[in-house]
Scaffold this motif. Structure first.
Motif, PDB file in Angstrom:
ATOM      1  N   TYR A  16      12.057  50.737  54.555  1.00 13.49           N
ATOM      2  CA  TYR A  16      11.841  49.427  55.150  1.00 13.49           C
ATOM      3  C   TYR A  16      10.374  49.028  55.070  1.00 13.49           C
ATOM      4  O   TYR A  16       9.494  49.868  54.937  1.00 13.49           O
ATOM      5  N   ALA A  18       8.405  47.519  57.452  1.00 10.34           N
ATOM      6  CA  ALA A  18       7.599  47.794  58.649  1.00 10.34           C
ATOM      7  C   ALA A  18       8.335  48.775  59.543  1.00 10.34           C
ATOM      8  O   ALA A  18       9.282  48.415  60.225  1.00 10.34           O
ATOM      9  N   GLY A  19       7.940  50.019  59.511  1.00  6.60           N
ATOM     10  CA  GLY A  19       8.568  51.007  60.374  1.00  6.60           C
ATOM     11  C   GLY A  19       9.815  51.618  59.760  1.00  6.60           C
ATOM     12  O   GLY A  19      10.074  51.473  58.570  1.00  6.60           O
ATOM     13  N   ARG A  21      13.052  51.022  60.466  1.00  9.84           N
ATOM     14  CA  ARG A  21      14.333  50.325  60.597  1.00  9.84           C
ATOM     15  C   ARG A  21      14.238  48.922  60.026  1.00  9.84           C
ATOM     16  O   ARG A  21      13.151  48.396  59.809  1.00  9.84           O
ATOM     17  N   PHE A  22      15.387  48.335  59.813  1.00  8.43           N
ATOM     18  CA  PHE A  22      15.504  46.986  59.269  1.00  8.43           C
ATOM     19  C   PHE A  22      14.993  45.975  60.305  1.00  8.43           C
ATOM     20  O   PHE A  22      15.441  45.975  61.448  1.00  8.43           O
ATOM     21  N   THR A  23      14.031  45.140  59.901  1.00  8.16           N
ATOM     22  CA  THR A  23      13.440  44.158  60.811  1.00  8.16           C
ATOM     23  C   THR A  23      13.362  42.788  60.137  1.00  8.16           C
ATOM     24  O   THR A  23      13.684  42.638  58.952  1.00  8.16           O
ATOM     25  N   ILE A  24      12.882  41.826  60.889  1.00  7.41           N
ATOM     26  CA  ILE A  24      12.698  40.479  60.354  1.00  7.41           C
ATOM     27  C   ILE A  24      11.719  40.485  59.177  1.00  7.41           C
ATOM     28  O   ILE A  24      11.799  39.627  58.296  1.00  7.41           O
ATOM     29  N   ALA A  25      10.827  41.454  59.131  1.00  9.61           N
ATOM     30  CA  ALA A  25       9.905  41.568  57.993  1.00  9.61           C
ATOM     31  C   ALA A  25      10.688  41.802  56.703  1.00  9.61           C
ATOM     32  O   ALA A  25      10.366  41.223  55.660  1.00  9.61           O
ATOM     33  N   ASP A  26      11.736  42.630  56.776  1.00 10.32           N
ATOM     34  CA  ASP A  26      12.571  42.879  55.596  1.00 10.32           C
ATOM     35  C   ASP A  26      13.340  41.624  55.201  1.00 10.32           C
ATOM     36  O   ASP A  26      13.432  41.296  54.016  1.00 10.32           O
ATOM     37  N   GLN A  57      17.822  46.990  49.822  1.00 11.63           N
ATOM     38  CA  GLN A  57      18.026  45.933  50.810  1.00 11.63           C
ATOM     39  C   GLN A  57      19.232  45.061  50.475  1.00 11.63           C
ATOM     40  O   GLN A  57      19.917  44.580  51.378  1.00 11.63           O
ATOM     41  N   HIS A  60      22.079  46.571  52.124  1.00 13.95           N
ATOM     42  CA  HIS A  60      22.064  46.643  53.581  1.00 13.95           C
ATOM     43  C   HIS A  60      23.178  45.736  54.122  1.00 13.95           C
ATOM     44  O   HIS A  60      23.362  44.615  53.637  1.00 13.95           O
TER      45      HIS A  60
END
Length: 79
Positions: A16, A18-19, A21-26, A57, A60
């Motif tokens: 991913y 940022a970090g 886990r899947f986030t709004i950044a992805d 992604q 995902h």
């Protein structure tokens, strides 16, 4: 090829953006990469981590579900 691809390729260390886990950044990045792809461009071999990230992604569940949304009455996919 956008100049940012080199930076993104070097920055991607995991699954991913940022970090861990899947986030709004992805979502933000993948949506731009999808548009880039729809315009007929591809992420080339100079950016292997970015290309692998994009492929991951697309699989995902949150992203894949959008692509499985079906087609319009005219037969065009929603996405």
């Amino acid at each position: 090829m956008p100049k940012i691809f080199g930076y993104l390729d070097e920055s991607l260390a995991g699954d991913y953006l940022a970090g861990g886990r899947f986030t709004i950044a992805d979502v933000a990045l993948v949506s731009n990469l999808i548009n880039y792809n729809y315009l007929g461009f591809r992420i080339d071999s100079r950016f292997p981590r970015l290309a692998a990230y994009f492929a991951r992604q697309l699989r995902h569940p949150a992203i894949a579900q959008v692509f499985d949304a079906g087609v319009t009455n005219a037969g065009r996919p929603y996405f």
